[in-house]
Design a protein around this motif. Structure first.
Motif, mmCIF file in Angstrom:
data_model
loop_
_atom_site.group_PDB
_atom_site.id
_atom_site.type_symbol
_atom_site.label_atom_id
_atom_site.label_comp_id
_atom_site.label_asym_id
_atom_site.label_seq_id
_atom_site.Cartn_x
_atom_site.Cartn_y
_atom_site.Cartn_z
ATOM 1 N N GLU A 34 -11.209 23.692 8.136
ATOM 2 C CA GLU A 34 -12.241 25.103 8.219
ATOM 3 C C GLU A 34 -10.904 25.442 9.039
ATOM 4 O OE1 GLU A 34 -16.242 23.227 8.837
ATOM 5 O OE2 GLU A 34 -13.586 22.563 9.517
ATOM 6 N N GLY A 52 -11.004 31.210 12.836
ATOM 7 C CA GLY A 52 -12.541 31.106 14.644
ATOM 8 C C GLY A 52 -12.117 32.366 14.907
ATOM 9 N N TRP A 94 -22.003 27.094 3.640
ATOM 10 C CA TRP A 94 -21.187 27.683 5.109
ATOM 11 C C TRP A 94 -22.842 27.553 6.034
ATOM 12 C CZ3 TRP A 94 -16.079 27.665 7.164
ATOM 13 C CH2 TRP A 94 -15.306 28.107 6.433
ATOM 14 N N TYR A 95 -22.237 26.320 6.690
ATOM 15 C CA TYR A 95 -23.674 26.063 8.150
ATOM 16 C C TYR A 95 -22.986 26.946 9.298
ATOM 17 C CZ TYR A 95 -25.964 23.637 4.315
ATOM 18 O OH TYR A 95 -26.427 22.775 3.366
ATOM 19 N N ARG A 96 -23.203 26.721 10.211
ATOM 20 C CA ARG A 96 -23.596 27.374 11.011
ATOM 21 C C ARG A 96 -24.402 26.324 13.155
ATOM 22 N NH1 ARG A 96 -24.707 34.132 11.631
ATOM 23 N NH2 ARG A 96 -26.945 33.979 11.348
ATOM 24 N N ASP A 138 -23.920 36.479 15.778
ATOM 25 C CA ASP A 138 -23.644 35.396 14.930
ATOM 26 C C ASP A 138 -22.669 34.022 16.070
ATOM 27 O OD1 ASP A 138 -22.659 38.491 13.167
ATOM 28 O OD2 ASP A 138 -24.504 36.897 12.774
ATOM 29 N N VAL A 142 -25.442 28.941 6.274
ATOM 30 C CA VAL A 142 -25.483 30.626 6.244
ATOM 31 C C VAL A 142 -25.090 31.427 4.338
ATOM 32 C CG1 VAL A 142 -23.435 32.309 6.529
ATOM 33 C CG2 VAL A 142 -24.409 30.348 7.978
ATOM 34 N N THR A 201 -20.607 27.714 16.199
ATOM 35 C CA THR A 201 -19.749 27.029 15.383
ATOM 36 C C THR A 201 -20.095 27.173 14.102
ATOM 37 O OG1 THR A 201 -18.975 25.554 17.570
ATOM 38 C CG2 THR A 201 -18.552 24.421 15.262
ATOM 39 N N TYR A 202 -18.839 27.915 13.186
ATOM 40 C CA TYR A 202 -19.124 27.168 11.770
ATOM 41 C C TYR A 202 -18.935 25.942 10.989
ATOM 42 C CZ TYR A 202 -20.954 32.030 11.844
ATOM 43 O OH TYR A 202 -21.331 33.992 11.813
ATOM 44 N N TYR A 203 -19.241 25.022 10.209
ATOM 45 C CA TYR A 203 -18.593 24.678 9.855
ATOM 46 C C TYR A 203 -18.947 24.378 7.534
ATOM 47 C CZ TYR A 203 -20.194 21.698 14.070
ATOM 48 O OH TYR A 203 -20.481 22.041 15.315
ATOM 49 N N CYS A 204 -17.939 23.448 6.970
ATOM 50 C CA CYS A 204 -17.924 24.021 5.893
ATOM 51 C C CYS A 204 -18.474 22.345 5.350
ATOM 52 C CB CYS A 204 -16.180 24.012 4.742
ATOM 53 S SG CYS A 204 -16.357 23.479 3.135
ATOM 54 N N ARG A 207 -28.726 23.753 13.376
ATOM 55 C CA ARG A 207 -27.416 23.977 12.709
ATOM 56 C C ARG A 207 -28.664 25.090 10.674
ATOM 57 N NH1 ARG A 207 -23.071 20.280 10.675
ATOM 58 N NH2 ARG A 207 -22.730 19.885 12.963
#
Length: 120
Positions: free
Chosen positions: A6, A9, A36-38, A92, A48, A95-98, A45
């Protein structure tokens, strides 16, 4: 070995925009689903946005909290998926994860995450 990386950010004010990108080490069509998760501090978690390749219409499902503000897209030529985030809110921050589920083994693969912070 499958890698998801990713980027994009950062720190932005409320109402601002960010665009996250996830680069895959293999063709994105090799993934049954990508999402996408956050995860915010102290919280679980959460999903998204997700696209499922089994869906012939390629419907993208969004969490209610981001509908109308976030847009997920994929670029098959670059093997990337993106998350355009507009009208960002304090909540919002996370931490955003793919993530991708591979067709070949059914395993879920995750990126290392990218931090998004909304602050005035």
């Amino acid at each position: 070995q499958v890698e998801l990386v990713e980027s994009g950010g950062g720190l932005v004010q409320p109402g601002g925009s960010l665009r996250l990108s996830c680069a895959a080490s293999r063709r994105i069509l090799s993934f049954k689903a990508m999402g996408w998760y956050r995860q915010a501090p102290g919280k679980q978690r959460e999903l998204v946005a997700m696209i499922n390749s089994e869906d012939s219409e390629n419907t993208i499902n969004y969490a209610d909290s981001v509908k109308g503000r976030f847009t997920m897209s994929r670029d098959r030529t670059k093997n990337t998926v993106a998350l355009q985030m507009n009208s960002l809110k304090f909540e919002d921050t996370a931490t955003y994860y793919c993530s991708g589920m591979a067709w070949i083994d059914g395993n879920d693969y995750w990126g290392q995450g990218t931090q998004v912070t909304i602050s005035s």
